[in-house]
Design an enzyme around this catalytic site. Structure first.
Site, short mmCIF file in Angstrom:
data_model
loop_
_atom_site.label_atom_id
_atom_site.label_comp_id
_atom_site.label_asym_id
_atom_site.label_seq_id
_atom_site.Cartn_x
_atom_site.Cartn_y
_atom_site.Cartn_z
N GLY A 1 -11.20 -1.57 2.97
CA GLY A 1 -10.17 -1.76 3.97
C GLY A 1 -10.15 -0.35 4.64
N GLY B 1 -0.91 -1.77 6.49
CA GLY B 1 -1.02 -3.02 7.07
C GLY B 1 -2.25 -3.93 7.18
N THR C 1 0.90 -1.15 -0.07
CA THR C 1 0.09 0.06 -0.11
C THR C 1 0.90 1.35 -0.03
OG1 THR C 1 -1.76 -0.90 1.24
CG2 THR C 1 -1.55 1.44 1.63
N ARG D 1 -14.93 -5.98 -0.56
CA ARG D 1 -14.26 -5.52 0.76
C ARG D 1 -13.67 -4.20 0.50
NH1 ARG D 1 -8.65 -4.38 2.31
NH2 ARG D 1 -8.56 -4.80 4.51
#
Ligand code: ASP
Length: 290
Positions: A191, A212, A161, A189
């Site tokens: 995050g 993370g 990321t 999904r």
């Protein structure tokens, strides 16, 4: 007195990739710093830095994003400005290589904070942003990571990321984060990255981009947790918030943060490429242990 810090994800990155990733975050920091040095805004700087890494296939954002379990790319991103606490975010948008640009358009549109899913592409079309052709953002490495994951061979996530935090000459902060998410995620999904206060936060005092284990970061609203403790000093605040994340979730994460006087790059994971440029000079590395 301007400052920019860039990260390239927290995870278990094989040593042979470290230098490539450090070169990537260095290049992104240079682009952001040039904007700040010319008197540009923190918002422009973080968006430009993140755009560099979205187009770098080494990172899990834009081109090079990890794949859903269906083998598709769905990207998440957010950008937040601190002086007015405005945020624009997008989640689970299919085949979008420049998610941070769409997040910025959401911020500037001012109507909503977060747009998600394929329907977000209707707004993208209105502001002149197009998705890539299906499959065009998929790299060989992303395919291999998904195959490993599905065969349950994967070691802990490699991360990848990307994020940036900056302070401009006017003393305004901004934070931006962009990602393909977690390898093998379910379609749909979303995050932590595009969720205000979880993966991304900026206010009048601080700017933070976290990365993370997204579900763990969401459970403790990591970035806002750091901001809420910032009066204790940024490094103390970041360590405490990461310790709380580890204690509550057992997850791993990292973050970059700046305030008026300090810069913090911390990780619970094995590695996290970071680069920074400020009045004290420039540097890069793999972030400190939290
Ligand atoms: N935090 C990101 C997510 O959960 C992934 C990462 O940072 O590696 O979507």
């Amino acid at each position: 007195m301007t400052s920019i810090v860039v990260h390239g994800g927290a995870g278990a990155i094989p040593p042979e990739r470290h230098e490539r990733l450090r070169a990537g975050v260095r290049a992104a920091a240079i682009v952001g710093d040039a904007i700040l040095a010319a008197g540009g805004s923190a918002l422009d700087a973080v968006v430009a830095a993140v755009r560099v890494l979205e187009d770098d296939p080494e990172f899990n954002a834009g081109t090079g994003s990890v794949l859903t379990r269906d083998g598709t790319v769905e990207t998440d991103a957010a950008v937040m400005t601190g002086h007015d606490q405005k945020i624009g975010a997008v989640g689970a948008v299919p085949d979008l290589g420049c998610a941070i640009a769409l997040a910025r358009a959401v911020l500037e549109g001012g109507e909503h904070v977060l747009l998600a899913g394929p329907a977000a592409l209707r707004f993208a079309a209105e502001v002149g942003i197009s998705p890539s052709a299906p499959g065009a953002l998929v790299t060989e490495r992303a395919r291999a990571r998904l195959a490993d994951h599905l065969a349950r061979r994967s070691s802990p996530t490699e991360g990848g990321t990307v994020g940036a935090v900056a302070r401009d000459r006017a003393g305004r902060f901004a934070a931006a984060t962009s990602t393909g998410g977690m390898v093998g995620k379910r379609a749909g999904r979303i995050g932590d990255s595009p969720i205000v206060g979880a993966g991304t936060w900026a206010d009048r005092e601080v700017a933070i981009s976290a990365t993370g284990d997204g579900e763990a970061i969401l459970r403790v609203t990591l970035a806002r947790n750091v901001a809420a403790r910032a009066a204790a000093g940024l490094a103390v605040a970041a360590r405490a918030a990461l310790a709380e994340l580890a204690a509550i979730t057992g997850g791993s994460a990292g973050l970059i943060a700046i305030d008026r006087t300090d810069r913090v790059t911390l990780r619970l994971s094995q590695t996290m490429p970071v680069a920074w440029i400020d009045v004290a000079g420039r540097g890069d590395g793999l972030a400190d242990d939290a």
